[in-house]
Design a protein around this motif. Structure first.
Motif, PDB file in Angstrom:
ATOM      1  N   VAL A   1      -1.434   7.880  -0.986  1.00  0.00           N
ATOM      2  CA  VAL A   1      -1.344   8.822  -2.098  1.00  0.00           C
ATOM      3  C   VAL A   1      -1.554  10.244  -1.591  1.00  0.00           C
ATOM      4  O   VAL A   1      -0.803  11.156  -1.908  1.00  0.00           O
ATOM      5  CB  VAL A   1      -2.369   8.480  -3.199  1.00  0.00           C
ATOM      6  CG1 VAL A   1      -2.334   9.509  -4.313  1.00  0.00           C
ATOM      7  CG2 VAL A   1      -2.124   7.081  -3.733  1.00  0.00           C
TER       8      VAL A   1
ATOM      9  N   SER B   1      -1.483  -2.522  -4.344  1.00  0.00           N
ATOM     10  CA  SER B   1      -1.010  -3.309  -5.490  1.00  0.00           C
ATOM     11  C   SER B   1      -0.290  -4.556  -4.986  1.00  0.00           C
ATOM     12  O   SER B   1       0.021  -4.688  -3.809  1.00  0.00           O
ATOM     13  CB  SER B   1      -0.064  -2.470  -6.356  1.00  0.00           C
ATOM     14  OG  SER B   1       1.084  -2.121  -5.608  1.00  0.00           O
TER      15      SER B   1
ATOM     16  N   TYR C   1       0.852  -1.182   0.000  1.00  0.00           N
ATOM     17  CA  TYR C   1       0.000   0.000   0.000  1.00  0.00           C
ATOM     18  C   TYR C   1       0.889   1.233   0.000  1.00  0.00           C
ATOM     19  O   TYR C   1       2.032   1.200   0.438  1.00  0.00           O
ATOM     20  CB  TYR C   1      -0.949   0.027   1.205  1.00  0.00           C
ATOM     21  CG  TYR C   1      -0.288   0.410   2.506  1.00  0.00           C
ATOM     22  CD1 TYR C   1      -0.270   1.731   2.936  1.00  0.00           C
ATOM     23  CD2 TYR C   1       0.337  -0.544   3.286  1.00  0.00           C
ATOM     24  CE1 TYR C   1       0.352   2.074   4.119  1.00  0.00           C
ATOM     25  CE2 TYR C   1       0.957  -0.199   4.467  1.00  0.00           C
ATOM     26  CZ  TYR C   1       0.966   1.107   4.892  1.00  0.00           C
ATOM     27  OH  TYR C   1       1.587   1.460   6.050  1.00  0.00           O
ATOM     28  N   GLU C   2       0.335   2.293  -0.529  1.00  0.00           N
ATOM     29  CA  GLU C   2       1.008   3.590  -0.537  1.00  0.00           C
ATOM     30  C   GLU C   2      -0.048   4.649  -0.262  1.00  0.00           C
ATOM     31  O   GLU C   2      -1.127   4.615  -0.849  1.00  0.00           O
ATOM     32  CB  GLU C   2       1.663   3.843  -1.895  1.00  0.00           C
ATOM     33  CG  GLU C   2       2.334   5.182  -2.001  1.00  0.00           C
ATOM     34  CD  GLU C   2       2.906   5.415  -3.401  1.00  0.00           C
ATOM     35  OE1 GLU C   2       3.173   6.588  -3.695  1.00  0.00           O
ATOM     36  OE2 GLU C   2       3.060   4.460  -4.178  1.00  0.00           O
TER      37      GLU C   2
ATOM     38  N   TYR D   1      -3.220   3.584  -2.385  1.00  0.00           N
ATOM     39  CA  TYR D   1      -3.013   2.819  -3.610  1.00  0.00           C
ATOM     40  C   TYR D   1      -2.542   1.431  -3.180  1.00  0.00           C
ATOM     41  O   TYR D   1      -1.559   1.302  -2.447  1.00  0.00           O
ATOM     42  CB  TYR D   1      -1.981   3.484  -4.506  1.00  0.00           C
ATOM     43  CG  TYR D   1      -1.692   2.690  -5.755  1.00  0.00           C
ATOM     44  CD1 TYR D   1      -2.612   2.644  -6.795  1.00  0.00           C
ATOM     45  CD2 TYR D   1      -0.515   1.960  -5.888  1.00  0.00           C
ATOM     46  CE1 TYR D   1      -2.361   1.913  -7.942  1.00  0.00           C
ATOM     47  CE2 TYR D   1      -0.257   1.230  -7.028  1.00  0.00           C
ATOM     48  CZ  TYR D   1      -1.188   1.205  -8.053  1.00  0.00           C
ATOM     49  OH  TYR D   1      -0.936   0.474  -9.174  1.00  0.00           O
TER      50      TYR D   1
ATOM     51  N   THR E   1      -6.621   8.923  -0.073  1.00  0.00           N
ATOM     52  CA  THR E   1      -6.485   7.827  -1.035  1.00  0.00           C
ATOM     53  C   THR E   1      -5.315   6.914  -0.694  1.00  0.00           C
ATOM     54  O   THR E   1      -4.203   7.376  -0.444  1.00  0.00           O
ATOM     55  CB  THR E   1      -6.271   8.382  -2.461  1.00  0.00           C
ATOM     56  OG1 THR E   1      -7.264   9.365  -2.731  1.00  0.00           O
ATOM     57  CG2 THR E   1      -6.330   7.288  -3.499  1.00  0.00           C
TER      58      THR E   1
ATOM     59  N   GLY F   1      -3.274  -2.632  -9.801  1.00  0.00           N
ATOM     60  CA  GLY F   1      -3.351  -1.785  -8.617  1.00  0.00           C
ATOM     61  C   GLY F   1      -4.667  -1.041  -8.575  1.00  0.00           C
ATOM     62  O   GLY F   1      -5.347  -0.878  -9.583  1.00  0.00           O
ATOM     63  N   MET F   2      -5.061  -0.608  -7.382  1.00  0.00           N
ATOM     64  CA  MET F   2      -6.322   0.115  -7.261  1.00  0.00           C
ATOM     65  C   MET F   2      -6.223   1.170  -6.175  1.00  0.00           C
ATOM     66  O   MET F   2      -5.477   1.035  -5.211  1.00  0.00           O
ATOM     67  CB  MET F   2      -7.477  -0.835  -6.972  1.00  0.00           C
ATOM     68  CG  MET F   2      -7.310  -1.654  -5.706  1.00  0.00           C
ATOM     69  SD  MET F   2      -8.532  -2.961  -5.596  1.00  0.00           S
ATOM     70  CE  MET F   2      -9.688  -2.255  -4.497  1.00  0.00           C
ATOM     71  N   ASN F   3      -6.994   2.225  -6.378  1.00  0.00           N
ATOM     72  CA  ASN F   3      -7.097   3.283  -5.380  1.00  0.00           C
ATOM     73  C   ASN F   3      -8.298   3.007  -4.492  1.00  0.00           C
ATOM     74  O   ASN F   3      -9.369   2.654  -4.978  1.00  0.00           O
ATOM     75  CB  ASN F   3      -7.268   4.657  -6.040  1.00  0.00           C
ATOM     76  CG  ASN F   3      -5.989   5.144  -6.670  1.00  0.00           C
ATOM     77  OD1 ASN F   3      -4.901   4.925  -6.151  1.00  0.00           O
ATOM     78  ND2 ASN F   3      -6.097   5.822  -7.795  1.00  0.00           N
TER      79      ASN F   3
ATOM     80  N   GLU G   1     -10.454   4.866  -1.299  1.00  0.00           N
ATOM     81  CA  GLU G   1     -10.634   6.059  -0.466  1.00  0.00           C
ATOM     82  C   GLU G   1     -10.617   5.630   0.995  1.00  0.00           C
ATOM     83  O   GLU G   1     -11.126   4.561   1.338  1.00  0.00           O
ATOM     84  CB  GLU G   1     -11.956   6.746  -0.779  1.00  0.00           C
ATOM     85  CG  GLU G   1     -11.980   7.443  -2.115  1.00  0.00           C
ATOM     86  CD  GLU G   1     -13.294   8.170  -2.319  1.00  0.00           C
ATOM     87  OE1 GLU G   1     -13.662   8.985  -1.442  1.00  0.00           O
ATOM     88  OE2 GLU G   1     -13.942   7.892  -3.332  1.00  0.00           O
TER      89      GLU G   1
END
Length: 170
Positions: free
Chosen positions: A129, A137, A126-127, A135, A133, A144-146, A148
């Motif tokens: 953003v 992957s 995870y990151e 991200y 959000t 990958g997906m965002n 909320e």
């Protein structure tokens, strides 16, 4: 001494002004004249000192402003470490809800589980953003997906597939 015609400085002992060439004889000047000239010279000196001090203050102020700008964030507020910032909620840790749990590690790994069973193929990356959000992957995710998220006071809400799941920190 100064020329009474053009105001230029006349070297001592000279009877002629180097600026305009007029005759300037000390003998025809009264003592009051010399006192006034010395006072005028002092005023000029004080004016020069005043201007130098003003320039110094401007330079100092400008350097302080530059220093302040280097310590501000994008909203323009000073980046001083307040108690609220130091104790800001962190996403790191284990978060639980009725549907299961999610674990966020400091190294950027994340795992979904329920009742001690790992879901979704294990650890993913995870990151963060921005403040809303995540991200996600890796693992068994094809892309990958965002996602909320909202984080506040021991609660984490993850918004996925049109719905939100509320977690509490363990």
């Amino acid at each position: 001494m100064f020329c009474r015609h053009c105001g230029a400085r006349i070297p001592s002992g000279s009877n002629y002004c180097p600026g305009c060439g007029a005759r300037n004889d000390d003998s025809d000047k009264s003592p009051e004249y010399h006192i006034l000239m010395k006072a005028a010279e002092r005023r000029r000196l004080l004016a020069v000192i005043g201007v130098a001090m003003l320039l110094g203050i401007c330079v100092f102020g400008r350097s302080c402003l530059a220093e302040q700008k280097s310590h501000t964030n994008s909203s323009g507020f000073a980046k001083e470490a307040s108690m609220a910032e130091q104790e800001a909620p962190s996403i790191i840790g284990v978060w639980k809800c009725e549907q299961g749990e999610v674990t966020f590690m400091e190294n950027g790994n994340m795992m979904l589980g329920k009742d001690g069973i790992v879901l979704g193929g294990g650890w993913v990356q995870y990151e963060i953003v921005d403040e809303e959000t995540l991200y996600i992957s890796g693992g068994d995710l094809p892309v990958g997906m965002n996602i909320e998220y909202t984080l506040s006071d021991g609660y984490l809400a993850l918004k996925m597939n049109g719905g939100a799941v509320m977690f509490t920190k363990e």
